[in-house]
Enzyme design. Structure first.
Site, PDB file in Angstrom:
ATOM      1  CB  SER A   1      -0.834   0.004   1.284  1.00  0.00           C
ATOM      2  OG  SER A   1      -1.464   1.255   1.486  1.00  0.00           O
TER       3      SER A   1
ATOM      4  CE1 TYR B   1      -3.550  -1.760   5.517  1.00  0.00           C
ATOM      5  CE2 TYR B   1      -3.306   0.534   4.860  1.00  0.00           C
ATOM      6  CZ  TYR B   1      -3.480  -0.796   4.529  1.00  0.00           C
ATOM      7  OH  TYR B   1      -3.583  -1.172   3.209  1.00  0.00           O
TER       8      TYR B   1
HETATM    9  C1  8X3 Z   1      -4.911   1.921   1.538  1.00  0.00           C
HETATM   10  C2  8X3 Z   1      -4.349   3.158   0.955  1.00  0.00           C
HETATM   11  O1  8X3 Z   1      -4.842   5.579   0.394  1.00  0.00           O
HETATM   12  O2  8X3 Z   1      -6.733   4.196   0.968  1.00  0.00           O
HETATM   13  O3  8X3 Z   1      -4.025   0.850   1.412  1.00  0.00           O
HETATM   14  O4  8X3 Z   1      -5.174   4.873   2.706  1.00  0.00           O
HETATM   15  S1  8X3 Z   1      -5.315   4.529   1.264  1.00  0.00           S
END
Ligand code: 8X3
Length: 254
Positions: free
Chosen positions: A141, A154
């Site tokens: 991510s 996260y």
């Molecule tokens: C999620 C990325 O930009 O939606 O993995 O926080 S974001």
């Protein structure tokens, strides 16, 4: 062909394994790789979902809980040669400051994103090497590169997953395995619905007022990565919607 033999002896297609394949990026990636000629082995906790999708794309659906050693062992049984592994299972829970961090949420995020990917990767590494041209795709991510308020459970998990993946890139140098980290920004899947424990209104608000990526956008990139010749390693790909410049800056926030 959803029955559980993964058909290595009767099917000449290369094998691609996709975790978290019951929905979102995982399901779209399974479809994409099937169109590129792979026999896709789909893993997720929801067996009915992966079985249905496997039927549709001529693959194999197997139950998989990446947080459970026995489940991973059963999932990889019989997979002696694997060409592509897409570590996609994972996700976020909660959006809380460090000061009030929910340890159960943190545990879940670390278990799925970090240790889950590690478990599956370890288990399939011999099969990936045995293929003579293996590829490990880790779906991290932009949270693997950025920190943002209330996101540490996260972001720390995604950083750890990313660093583990990048370390393996070093450690496998000289072996016939390529490694690609795919780091998406906003993708409209059930990511936010899971993060906010089923609160549909809150999840929808994340994507309202901008045009997010969809799962297929990410799947197409993974398909492109998998279709490169063996000597070409795409190390990292960060993809965001045009409307998003960083984890916390988008056209709505300015
Ligand atoms: C999620 C990325 O930009 O939606 O993995 O926080 S974001």
């Amino acid at each position: 062909m959803s029955t559980d033999t993964a058909s290595q002896s009767t099917d000449n297609r290369p094998i691609a394994v996709v975790t978290g394949a019951s929905s979102g990026i995982g399901a779209a990636t399974a479809r994409q790789l099937a169109t590129q000629g792979y026999h896709v082995v789909l893993g997720a906790r929801r067996l009915d979902r992966v079985t249905a999708l496997a039927d549709e794309i001529g693959g194999t659906g197997r139950q998989l809980d990446v947080t459970d050693d026995d489940s991973v062992a059963a999932f990889v049984a019989g997979l002696d040669t694997v060409n592509v592994l897409v570590n996609n299972a994972g996700g976020a829970k909660g959006l809380d400051p460090v000061s009030t961090a929910d340890l159960d949420d943190w545990r879940w995020m670390w278990e799925t994103n970090v240790l889950g990917s590690l478990r599956v990767t370890k288990a399939l590494l011999p099969a990936l090497i045995a293929s003579g041209d293996g590829l490990i795709v880790s779906v991290t991510s932009i949270a693997a590169f950025e920190a943002y308020d209330n996101g540490a459970g996260y972001t720390s998990a995604k950083h750890a997953q990313g660093v583990t993946h990048r370390t393996l890139r070093y450690e496998l140098l000289g072996k016939p395995v390529r490694l690609t980290e795919i780091a998406p920004g906003m993708v409209e899947t059930d990511f936010s619905l899971v993060r906010f424990e089923g609160d549909r209104e809150r999840a929808d608000a994340v994507y309202a007022g901008l045009t997010p990526l969809v799962a297929e956008d990410v799947a197409e990139v993974i398909g492109f990565v998998a279709s490169r010749p063996p000597h070409v390693n795409l190390d990292q790909i960060i993809l965001k919607p045009r409307d998003q410049a960083s984890a916390r800056r988008n056209v709505k926030t300015g």
